[in-house]
Write a protein that holds these residues in place. Structure first.
Motif, PDB file in Angstrom:
ATOM      1  N   ASP A  95    -102.286  48.718  20.419  1.00 22.52           N
ATOM      2  CA  ASP A  95    -100.835  48.692  20.193  1.00 22.52           C
ATOM      3  C   ASP A  95    -100.202  47.683  21.146  1.00 22.52           C
ATOM      4  N   PHE A  96    -100.368  46.431  20.826  1.00 26.11           N
ATOM      5  CA  PHE A  96     -99.768  45.330  21.572  1.00 26.11           C
ATOM      6  C   PHE A  96     -98.509  44.913  20.815  1.00 26.11           C
ATOM      7  N   SER A  97     -97.363  44.905  21.491  1.00 28.65           N
ATOM      8  CA  SER A  97     -96.101  44.709  20.787  1.00 28.65           C
ATOM      9  C   SER A  97     -95.180  43.723  21.493  1.00 28.65           C
ATOM     10  N   ILE A  98     -94.407  43.031  20.694  1.00 34.06           N
ATOM     11  CA  ILE A  98     -93.344  42.147  21.179  1.00 34.06           C
ATOM     12  C   ILE A  98     -92.036  42.694  20.620  1.00 34.06           C
ATOM     13  N   ILE A  99     -91.128  43.069  21.501  1.00 34.62           N
ATOM     14  CA  ILE A  99     -89.868  43.690  21.094  1.00 34.62           C
ATOM     15  C   ILE A  99     -88.717  42.750  21.405  1.00 34.62           C
ATOM     16  N   ILE A 100     -87.899  42.460  20.400  1.00 27.30           N
ATOM     17  CA  ILE A 100     -86.731  41.586  20.551  1.00 27.30           C
ATOM     18  C   ILE A 100     -85.484  42.408  20.290  1.00 27.30           C
ATOM     19  N   SER A 101     -84.551  42.375  21.235  1.00 31.53           N
ATOM     20  CA  SER A 101     -83.312  43.146  21.072  1.00 31.53           C
ATOM     21  C   SER A 101     -82.146  42.364  21.666  1.00 31.53           C
ATOM     22  N   ASN A 102     -80.975  42.622  21.128  1.00 32.10           N
ATOM     23  CA  ASN A 102     -79.770  41.921  21.565  1.00 32.10           C
ATOM     24  C   ASN A 102     -78.596  42.886  21.570  1.00 32.10           C
ATOM     25  N   ASP A 103     -78.719  43.965  22.321  1.00 36.32           N
ATOM     26  CA  ASP A 103     -77.678  44.995  22.414  1.00 36.32           C
ATOM     27  C   ASP A 103     -77.294  45.471  21.020  1.00 36.32           C
ATOM     28  N   ASN A 104     -75.989  45.580  20.758  1.00 37.00           N
ATOM     29  CA  ASN A 104     -75.523  46.050  19.448  1.00 37.00           C
ATOM     30  C   ASN A 104     -75.000  44.916  18.585  1.00 37.00           C
ATOM     31  N   ASN A 105     -75.351  43.666  18.929  1.00 40.22           N
ATOM     32  CA  ASN A 105     -74.819  42.531  18.177  1.00 40.22           C
ATOM     33  C   ASN A 105     -75.679  42.171  16.967  1.00 40.22           C
ATOM     34  N   HIS A 106     -76.991  42.308  17.127  1.00 40.57           N
ATOM     35  CA  HIS A 106     -77.911  41.944  16.056  1.00 40.57           C
ATOM     36  C   HIS A 106     -79.006  43.003  15.948  1.00 40.57           C
ATOM     37  N   ALA A 107     -79.685  42.955  14.810  1.00 38.42           N
ATOM     38  CA  ALA A 107     -80.774  43.899  14.581  1.00 38.42           C
ATOM     39  C   ALA A 107     -81.908  43.670  15.572  1.00 38.42           C
ATOM     40  N   ASN A 108     -82.794  44.636  15.660  1.00 37.88           N
ATOM     41  CA  ASN A 108     -83.952  44.561  16.539  1.00 37.88           C
ATOM     42  C   ASN A 108     -85.197  44.196  15.733  1.00 37.88           C
ATOM     43  N   TYR A 109     -86.128  43.540  16.413  1.00 39.66           N
ATOM     44  CA  TYR A 109     -87.357  43.122  15.735  1.00 39.66           C
ATOM     45  C   TYR A 109     -88.557  43.503  16.598  1.00 39.66           C
ATOM     46  N   ILE A 110     -89.602  44.020  15.953  1.00 39.89           N
ATOM     47  CA  ILE A 110     -90.825  44.388  16.654  1.00 39.89           C
ATOM     48  C   ILE A 110     -92.023  43.753  15.942  1.00 39.89           C
ATOM     49  N   TYR A 111     -92.777  42.974  16.709  1.00 42.40           N
ATOM     50  CA  TYR A 111     -94.047  42.417  16.256  1.00 42.40           C
ATOM     51  C   TYR A 111     -95.140  43.266  16.893  1.00 42.40           C
ATOM     52  N   SER A 112     -96.010  43.851  16.064  1.00 46.48           N
ATOM     53  CA  SER A 112     -97.037  44.738  16.594  1.00 46.48           C
ATOM     54  C   SER A 112     -98.401  44.353  16.037  1.00 46.48           C
ATOM     55  N   THR A 113     -99.423  44.474  16.865  1.00 45.65           N
ATOM     56  CA  THR A 113    -100.766  44.129  16.433  1.00 45.65           C
ATOM     57  C   THR A 113    -101.776  44.821  17.338  1.00 45.65           C
TER      58      THR A 113
END
Length: 237
Positions: A95-113
Motif C-alpha cells: 500500500d504505497f500511496s501518493i495523496i494530493i490535497s488542497n484544503d476545501n478548494n479542490h477535490a483530493n486525489y490518491i494514487y495507490s499501488t
C-alpha cells in the motif's frame, strides 16, 4: 514560490506496534506531475504527500483523505504553474500511496499501488497532469421553531470529493479504483438535538439531492445545483 522538500523517517509508531517497514537502502524515488483545475487553471500550494501503509495510518472519508505522518515518506507543494516534485524514501509495501490535497478548494486525489515487486521506470512516479475539480461548501442550518416533540429527518445525496486510483505495475486498474462516488449523509433531529448548523463539501456544478421528512410524514425531495463557492441552505420546521 520556493520549493521545500521534506523527508520523514517512520519511527515512533513502528517502535510501539512492532510494524515492519522495509526501506530500500540508499534509494530515493521522485514523484512529479502537474495539477490543474477543471477550468484548466494551474493549482499552486497543493500538498503532495508520499505514504506507505496508508490503510493503517490513514483513510478516505467524506471530507477527504487523511494520512498519518508516522507513515509519511516525503512531502512537498505544487508551485505557481501547477507543477510539483517530491523526493521521497522508498518502501516495499502493498500500500504505497501518493495523496494530493488542497484544503476545501479542490477535490483530493490518491494514487495507490504495490511496490513489493515493482519499481517505476527511472525510480520516478510521473503522474503527468492531474485534474482536480473545484469544490463548493454546502452550509446548512435547520432550526426547530414548532416546539418540542417534533422531529426532522433529512439526508443529502452528493458527489464525494475524492478520486482514488489504483495502479498495478504502472497500469490503472479501473475495477479497484473509485472516483467521485455518490455519498449519502443523513441525520434525525429531535428533542435531544433539535437544531443543526453544519457543512460538507461537494463537487462544484454538480447536483445535490436533498430529502426530508417532518414527524415521519412522506418524504419530500428537492434537487439543487451547486453553482456557488458557498451554498447556504436554511430551513425552519
Amino acid at each position: 514560490m520556493k520549493r521545500f522538500i521534506f523527508i520523514v523517517l517512520i519511527t515512533n509508531l513502528c517502535f510501539l506496534t512492532g510494524c515492519e517497514v522495509t526501506f530500500e537502502p540508499n534509494v530515493r524515488v521522485q514523484v512529479i506531475g502537474n495539477l490543474v483545475s477543471d477550468n484548466g487553471e494551474p493549482i499552486s500550494e497543493a500538498k503532495i504527500g508520499v505514504y506507505t501503509r496508508r490503510r493503517i495510518g490513514g483513510f478516505i472519508t467524506a471530507l477527504g483523505p487523511t494520512g498519518s505522518d508516522e507513515f509519511l515518506l516525503g512531502r512537498n507543494y505544487s508551485v505557481q504553474d501547477g507543477s510539483f516534485e517530491v523526493n521521497s524514501l522508498y518502501d516495499r509495501d502493498s500500500d504505497f500511496s501518493i495523496i494530493i490535497s488542497n484544503d476545501n478548494n479542490h477535490a483530493n486525489y490518491i494514487y495507490s499501488t504495490s511496490t513489493v515487486n515493482y519499481d517505476p521506470e527511472d525510480l520516478t512516479f510521473d503522474l503527468q497532469t492531474v485534474t482536480l475539480p473545484r469544490l463548493a461548501i454546502i452550509n446548512y442550518n435547520f432550526m426547530r421553531t414548532s416546539g418540542e416533540g417534533n422531529t426532522f429527518e433529512f439526508g443529502f445525496n452528493f458527489k464525494d470529493n475524492t478520486c482514488y486510483e489504483y495502479f498495478i505495475a504502472g497500469v490503472l486498474d479501473a475495477s479497484l479504483s473509485r472516483c467521485y462516488e455518490d455519498r449519502f449523509l443523513n441525520r434525525t433531529l429531535n428533542d435531544n438535538s433539535p437544531d443543526v448548523d453544519w457543512s460538507f463539501t461537494a463537487l462544484y456544478d454538480t447536483e445535490v439531492e436533498f430529502t426530508y421528512s417532518i414527524n415521519g410524514q412522506d418524504p419530500i425531495t428537492e434537487n439543487f445545483t451547486i453553482n456557488q463557492d458557498n451554498y447556504e441552505l436554511t430551513l425552519n420546521y
